[in-house]
Design a protein around this motif. Structure first.
Motif, PDB file in Angstrom:
ATOM      1  N   PHE A 174      15.330   5.933  -0.990  1.00 42.57           N
ATOM      2  CA  PHE A 174      13.951   6.034  -1.219  1.00 42.57           C
ATOM      3  C   PHE A 174      13.694   6.595  -2.593  1.00 42.57           C
ATOM      4  O   PHE A 174      12.141   6.687  -2.788  1.00 42.57           O
ATOM      5  CB  PHE A 174      13.222   6.933   0.016  1.00 42.57           C
ATOM      6  CG  PHE A 174      13.353   6.539   1.063  1.00 42.57           C
ATOM      7  CD1 PHE A 174      14.371   6.908   2.025  1.00 42.57           C
ATOM      8  CD2 PHE A 174      12.754   5.578   1.759  1.00 42.57           C
ATOM      9  CE1 PHE A 174      14.689   6.597   3.234  1.00 42.57           C
ATOM     10  CE2 PHE A 174      12.825   5.169   3.067  1.00 42.57           C
ATOM     11  CZ  PHE A 174      13.989   5.502   3.622  1.00 42.57           C
ATOM     12  N   ARG A 175      14.342   6.910  -3.469  1.00 39.60           N
ATOM     13  CA  ARG A 175      14.178   7.509  -4.686  1.00 39.60           C
ATOM     14  C   ARG A 175      13.068   6.542  -5.583  1.00 39.60           C
ATOM     15  O   ARG A 175      13.490   5.285  -5.737  1.00 39.60           O
ATOM     16  CB  ARG A 175      15.363   7.881  -5.390  1.00 39.60           C
ATOM     17  CG  ARG A 175      14.945   8.869  -6.609  1.00 39.60           C
ATOM     18  CD  ARG A 175      16.475   9.352  -7.007  1.00 39.60           C
ATOM     19  NE  ARG A 175      16.857  10.166  -6.308  1.00 39.60           N
ATOM     20  CZ  ARG A 175      18.509  10.105  -5.871  1.00 39.60           C
ATOM     21  NH1 ARG A 175      19.105   9.202  -6.544  1.00 39.60           N
ATOM     22  NH2 ARG A 175      19.171  10.826  -5.083  1.00 39.60           N
ATOM     23  N   GLY A 176      12.141   6.894  -5.916  1.00 36.08           N
ATOM     24  CA  GLY A 176      11.171   6.382  -6.705  1.00 36.08           C
ATOM     25  C   GLY A 176       9.930   5.885  -5.823  1.00 36.08           C
ATOM     26  O   GLY A 176       9.026   5.528  -6.449  1.00 36.08           O
ATOM     27  N   ARG A 177      10.139   5.806  -4.611  1.00 32.61           N
ATOM     28  CA  ARG A 177       9.031   5.377  -3.696  1.00 32.61           C
ATOM     29  C   ARG A 177       8.535   6.624  -3.033  1.00 32.61           C
ATOM     30  O   ARG A 177       7.333   6.421  -2.313  1.00 32.61           O
ATOM     31  CB  ARG A 177       9.575   4.444  -2.538  1.00 32.61           C
ATOM     32  CG  ARG A 177       9.779   2.772  -3.092  1.00 32.61           C
ATOM     33  CD  ARG A 177       9.382   1.930  -2.130  1.00 32.61           C
ATOM     34  NE  ARG A 177      10.275   1.941  -0.990  1.00 32.61           N
ATOM     35  CZ  ARG A 177      10.040   1.940   0.274  1.00 32.61           C
ATOM     36  NH1 ARG A 177       8.801   1.628   0.544  1.00 32.61           N
ATOM     37  NH2 ARG A 177      10.893   2.003   1.196  1.00 32.61           N
ATOM     38  N   ALA A 214       0.938  -1.257  -0.022  1.00 30.24           N
ATOM     39  CA  ALA A 214       0.133  -0.015   0.013  1.00 30.24           C
ATOM     40  C   ALA A 214       0.925   1.395  -0.156  1.00 30.24           C
ATOM     41  O   ALA A 214       2.157   1.216   0.195  1.00 30.24           O
ATOM     42  CB  ALA A 214      -1.038   0.017   1.093  1.00 30.24           C
ATOM     43  N   SER A 215       0.110   2.528   0.000  1.00 32.43           N
ATOM     44  CA  SER A 215       0.921   3.455   0.017  1.00 32.43           C
ATOM     45  C   SER A 215       0.369   4.659   1.248  1.00 32.43           C
ATOM     46  O   SER A 215      -0.750   4.124   1.642  1.00 32.43           O
ATOM     47  CB  SER A 215       0.589   4.433  -1.108  1.00 32.43           C
ATOM     48  OG  SER A 215       1.217   4.031  -2.371  1.00 32.43           O
ATOM     49  N   VAL A 216       1.239   5.400   1.654  1.00 33.33           N
ATOM     50  CA  VAL A 216       0.800   6.256   2.860  1.00 33.33           C
ATOM     51  C   VAL A 216       0.886   7.845   2.472  1.00 33.33           C
ATOM     52  O   VAL A 216       2.095   7.854   1.796  1.00 33.33           O
ATOM     53  CB  VAL A 216       1.441   5.534   4.076  1.00 33.33           C
ATOM     54  CG1 VAL A 216       2.883   5.855   4.111  1.00 33.33           C
ATOM     55  CG2 VAL A 216       0.742   6.205   5.307  1.00 33.33           C
ATOM     56  N   ARG A 217       0.247   8.537   2.929  1.00 30.74           N
ATOM     57  CA  ARG A 217       0.367   9.944   2.679  1.00 30.74           C
ATOM     58  C   ARG A 217       0.436  10.704   4.042  1.00 30.74           C
ATOM     59  O   ARG A 217      -0.799  10.830   4.642  1.00 30.74           O
ATOM     60  CB  ARG A 217      -0.422  10.522   1.694  1.00 30.74           C
ATOM     61  CG  ARG A 217      -0.410  11.873   1.461  1.00 30.74           C
ATOM     62  CD  ARG A 217      -1.271  12.478   0.399  1.00 30.74           C
ATOM     63  NE  ARG A 217      -1.187  13.707  -0.241  1.00 30.74           N
ATOM     64  CZ  ARG A 217      -1.894  14.773  -0.354  1.00 30.74           C
ATOM     65  NH1 ARG A 217      -2.971  14.708   0.393  1.00 30.74           N
ATOM     66  NH2 ARG A 217      -1.438  15.826  -0.832  1.00 30.74           N
ATOM     67  N   ASN A 235       4.483   1.353  -2.170  1.00 35.68           N
ATOM     68  CA  ASN A 235       4.838   0.254  -2.089  1.00 35.68           C
ATOM     69  C   ASN A 235       5.531  -0.139  -0.724  1.00 35.68           C
ATOM     70  O   ASN A 235       6.590  -0.798  -0.505  1.00 35.68           O
ATOM     71  CB  ASN A 235       5.950  -0.168  -3.202  1.00 35.68           C
ATOM     72  CG  ASN A 235       6.198  -1.573  -3.393  1.00 35.68           C
ATOM     73  OD1 ASN A 235       5.414  -2.202  -3.212  1.00 35.68           O
ATOM     74  ND2 ASN A 235       7.457  -1.998  -3.836  1.00 35.68           N
ATOM     75  N   LEU A 236       4.723  -0.035   0.257  1.00 37.48           N
ATOM     76  CA  LEU A 236       5.227  -0.162   1.708  1.00 37.48           C
ATOM     77  C   LEU A 236       5.662  -1.674   2.015  1.00 37.48           C
ATOM     78  O   LEU A 236       4.972  -2.742   1.503  1.00 37.48           O
ATOM     79  CB  LEU A 236       4.070   0.129   2.600  1.00 37.48           C
ATOM     80  CG  LEU A 236       3.857   1.813   2.795  1.00 37.48           C
ATOM     81  CD1 LEU A 236       2.431   1.958   3.385  1.00 37.48           C
ATOM     82  CD2 LEU A 236       5.057   2.540   3.110  1.00 37.48           C
ATOM     83  N   VAL A 293       3.211  -1.033   9.183  1.00 34.92           N
ATOM     84  CA  VAL A 293       2.992  -1.705   7.982  1.00 34.92           C
ATOM     85  C   VAL A 293       2.967  -3.261   8.442  1.00 34.92           C
ATOM     86  O   VAL A 293       3.847  -3.906   8.811  1.00 34.92           O
ATOM     87  CB  VAL A 293       4.035  -1.460   6.879  1.00 34.92           C
ATOM     88  CG1 VAL A 293       3.883  -2.402   5.606  1.00 34.92           C
ATOM     89  CG2 VAL A 293       4.347  -0.240   6.550  1.00 34.92           C
ATOM     90  N   SER A 294       1.695  -3.798   8.420  1.00 35.35           N
ATOM     91  CA  SER A 294       1.489  -5.361   8.674  1.00 35.35           C
ATOM     92  C   SER A 294       0.551  -5.844   7.967  1.00 35.35           C
ATOM     93  O   SER A 294      -0.620  -5.191   7.606  1.00 35.35           O
ATOM     94  CB  SER A 294       1.348  -5.378  10.248  1.00 35.35           C
ATOM     95  OG  SER A 294       0.977  -6.652  10.609  1.00 35.35           O
ATOM     96  N   SER A 295       0.542  -7.058   7.501  1.00 30.59           N
ATOM     97  CA  SER A 295      -0.542  -8.008   6.877  1.00 30.59           C
ATOM     98  C   SER A 295      -1.589  -8.591   7.914  1.00 30.59           C
ATOM     99  O   SER A 295      -2.543  -8.755   7.535  1.00 30.59           O
ATOM    100  CB  SER A 295       0.201  -9.163   6.144  1.00 30.59           C
ATOM    101  OG  SER A 295       0.957  -9.923   6.927  1.00 30.59           O
TER     102      SER A 295
END
Lengths: 126, 107
Positions: free
Chosen positions: A64-67, A16-19, A85-86, A124-126
């Motif tokens: 972190f470049r790209g993410r 996922a992504s986070v903002r 892409n966590l 970040v956890s499933s």
């Protein structure tokens, strides 16, 4: 009173992504610049990137470049940091940190990281 | 990338002691090193900039020194309120990097 207020804790699944947001008050927002830094449990602090609000210039850590993408809404005196892409290694406290303006080179931070936000916990956890 | 080795990782001190923390850079960073203090649940506080310049409002019992690759933070006459996590930051080159941190406990 100079203050950075960060958004609340987030829990995300892998992939996922986070903002995250960082709202500044008590000073002229666009005059200063801002860094994003994180600290994973038991690890040292890690610099992620930096934005110059006046020019829109950003600089990111190669790690972190790209993410990662750092943006701002000047009218709202708020900066945002989006991490894509966590994975579990992104579990950390994320901080925004103010920096003084660099009158000599606008594309390089001055290095006086003087005001820190309280941090946002991202898990970040499933 | 500049690696900052900070030592010691933990210090137990008695009020009135002098505590010294070191930060060693893997390459010459001039005097582009800052020191910070952080207490649980609070934002970090900027203590020292450019290796040795005390930030306004910071008590003079805090001092910093060093140039190039070796830097120190010294806390004279340490007080119970100085119990915290301390870390160094280099801003000489990208990416900015941090020391591993030092936790100071006051007995």
């Amino acid at each position: 009173q100079v203050q950075l207020v960060q958004s609340g804790a987030e829990m995300e699944k892998p992939g996922a992504s986070v903002r995250l947001s960082c709202k500044a008050s008590g000073y002229t927002f666009s005059t200063y610049t801002l860094h994003w830094v994180r600290q994973a449990p038991g690890q040292s602090l890690e610099w992620m990137g930096w934005i110059n609000f006046g020019t829109g210039f950003t600089k990111y850590s190669p790690k972190f470049r790209g993410r990662v993408t750092i943006t701002s809404d000047t009218s709202a005196t708020t900066s945002f940091m989006e991490l894509n892409n966590l994975n579990s290694a992104d579990t950390a406290v994320y901080y925004c940190v103010r920096d003084e303006p660099n009158e000599v080179d606008a594309d390089y931070p001055w290095g006086a990281l003087d005001v820190w936000g309280p941090g946002t916990m991202v898990t970040v956890s499933s | 990338e500049t690696t900052l080795i900070q030592s010691p990782a933990f210090v137990s001190a008695t009020p009135g002691d002098t505590v010294t923390i070191s930060c060693t850079a893997s390459q010459d960073i001039d005097d582009d090193l800052n020191w910070y203090q952080r207490k649980p649940g609070e934002p970090a506080i900027f203590l020292i900039q450019e290796s040795s310049t005390l930030v306004r409002g910071i008590p003079p019992r805090f001092s910093g020194s060093g140039y190039g690759t070796h830097f120190t933070l010294t806390i004279n006459n340490i007080e119970s309120d100085d119990a915290a996590y301390y870390f160094c930051l280099q801003h000489d080159n990208f990416p900015l990097t941090f020391g591993g941190g030092t936790k100071i406990e006051i007995k």
